[in-house]
Design a protein around this motif. Structure first.
Motif, PDB file in Angstrom:
ATOM      1  N   ALA A   1       0.159  -7.670  -3.451  1.00 13.58           N
ATOM      2  CA  ALA A   1      -1.292  -7.124  -3.209  1.00 13.58           C
ATOM      3  C   ALA A   1      -1.454  -7.762  -1.689  1.00 13.58           C
ATOM      4  O   ALA A   1      -2.203  -7.070  -0.846  1.00 13.58           O
ATOM      5  CB  ALA A   1      -2.136  -7.585  -3.923  1.00 13.58           C
ATOM      6  N   SER A   2      -1.374  -8.924  -1.495  1.00  9.87           N
ATOM      7  CA  SER A   2      -1.552  -9.396  -0.075  1.00  9.87           C
ATOM      8  C   SER A   2      -0.980  -8.703   1.067  1.00  9.87           C
ATOM      9  O   SER A   2      -1.306  -8.436   2.190  1.00  9.87           O
ATOM     10  CB  SER A   2      -1.316 -10.907  -0.117  1.00  9.87           C
ATOM     11  OG  SER A   2      -0.095 -11.402  -0.343  1.00  9.87           O
ATOM     12  N   GLU A   3       0.231  -8.381   0.868  1.00  7.47           N
ATOM     13  CA  GLU A   3       1.226  -7.857   1.693  1.00  7.47           C
ATOM     14  C   GLU A   3       0.745  -6.276   1.990  1.00  7.47           C
ATOM     15  O   GLU A   3       0.457  -5.734   3.031  1.00  7.47           O
ATOM     16  CB  GLU A   3       2.636  -7.598   1.475  1.00  7.47           C
ATOM     17  CG  GLU A   3       3.398  -6.972   2.577  1.00  7.47           C
ATOM     18  CD  GLU A   3       5.096  -6.835   2.194  1.00  7.47           C
ATOM     19  OE1 GLU A   3       6.039  -6.500   2.809  1.00  7.47           O
ATOM     20  OE2 GLU A   3       5.376  -7.711   1.268  1.00  7.47           O
ATOM     21  N   VAL A   4       0.224  -5.662   1.102  1.00  7.11           N
ATOM     22  CA  VAL A   4      -0.480  -4.426   1.102  1.00  7.11           C
ATOM     23  C   VAL A   4      -1.544  -4.406   1.951  1.00  7.11           C
ATOM     24  O   VAL A   4      -1.877  -3.614   2.701  1.00  7.11           O
ATOM     25  CB  VAL A   4      -0.857  -4.018  -0.260  1.00  7.11           C
ATOM     26  CG1 VAL A   4      -1.840  -2.709  -0.194  1.00  7.11           C
ATOM     27  CG2 VAL A   4       0.630  -3.497  -1.068  1.00  7.11           C
ATOM     28  N   MET A   5      -2.548  -5.340   1.592  1.00  7.26           N
ATOM     29  CA  MET A   5      -3.797  -5.398   2.270  1.00  7.26           C
ATOM     30  C   MET A   5      -3.485  -5.882   3.972  1.00  7.26           C
ATOM     31  O   MET A   5      -4.056  -5.391   4.717  1.00  7.26           O
ATOM     32  CB  MET A   5      -4.607  -6.850   1.728  1.00  7.26           C
ATOM     33  CG  MET A   5      -4.993  -6.525   0.299  1.00  7.26           C
ATOM     34  SD  MET A   5      -5.927  -5.112   0.052  1.00  7.26           S
ATOM     35  CE  MET A   5      -7.556  -5.394   1.020  1.00  7.26           C
ATOM     36  N   GLY A   6      -2.333  -6.677   4.259  1.00  6.14           N
ATOM     37  CA  GLY A   6      -2.051  -6.841   5.632  1.00  6.14           C
ATOM     38  C   GLY A   6      -1.498  -5.787   6.238  1.00  6.14           C
ATOM     39  O   GLY A   6      -1.953  -5.432   7.208  1.00  6.14           O
ATOM     40  N   LEU A   7      -0.852  -4.890   5.562  1.00  7.92           N
ATOM     41  CA  LEU A   7      -0.371  -3.627   6.170  1.00  7.92           C
ATOM     42  C   LEU A   7      -1.487  -2.652   6.599  1.00  7.92           C
ATOM     43  O   LEU A   7      -1.486  -1.900   7.350  1.00  7.92           O
ATOM     44  CB  LEU A   7       0.762  -2.920   5.298  1.00  7.92           C
ATOM     45  CG  LEU A   7       2.298  -3.868   5.253  1.00  7.92           C
ATOM     46  CD1 LEU A   7       2.995  -3.221   3.903  1.00  7.92           C
ATOM     47  CD2 LEU A   7       2.721  -3.617   6.508  1.00  7.92           C
TER      48      LEU A   7
END
Length: 127
Positions: free
Chosen positions: A86-92
């Motif tokens: 989820a944190s990678e999704v939020m960063g993207l």
């Protein structure tokens, strides 16, 4: 240590493959649409008179911007499908929104300048 609350939302490989295939098919369909639209634009430009050149320029720029924006969105969708958590999704998502805001701001500014040029050119006396 607590588990990642988004771990339960892991996307199965089959679902990810189906989503990737759907994005690829949508991209191919859109590319075909853009190609047909560009051909139509070319035909219109060939028949356009000098007074219509400004509007034609804006239409061409608009099509180019639409193509760029959709391509960026497809790239973003591709990246999201490969996100590990989820944190990678939020960063993207944050990166995508920031770049799109900058791109849209630039695009609106350029279209505004083109529209202003059309008005100025139309107001010039005919010689």
């Amino acid at each position: 240590m607590a588990k990642d609350p988004f771990e339960q939302f892991a996307v199965p490989n089959e679902m990810r493959a189906f989503a990737e295939q759907s994005v690829a098919q949508a991209r191919k369909a859109f590319d075909g649409f853009i190609q047909a639209a560009n051909q139509a634009m070319g035909q219109l430009q060939g028949r356009a008179q000098a007074a219509q050149s400004g509007a034609s320029e804006i239409a061409h720029k608009s099509m180019t911007y639409a193509e760029q924006n959709v391509a960026t969105t497809f790239d973003f969708a591709q990246k999201i499908m490969h996100a590990k958590d989820a944190s990678e999704v939020m960063g993207l998502q944050s990166e995508y929104l920031s770049r799109q805001i900058q791109a849209l701001s630039s695009q609106v500014q350029e279209l505004g300048q083109s529209a202003a040029k059309i008005v100025v050119d139309a107001a010039k006396p005919k010689t």
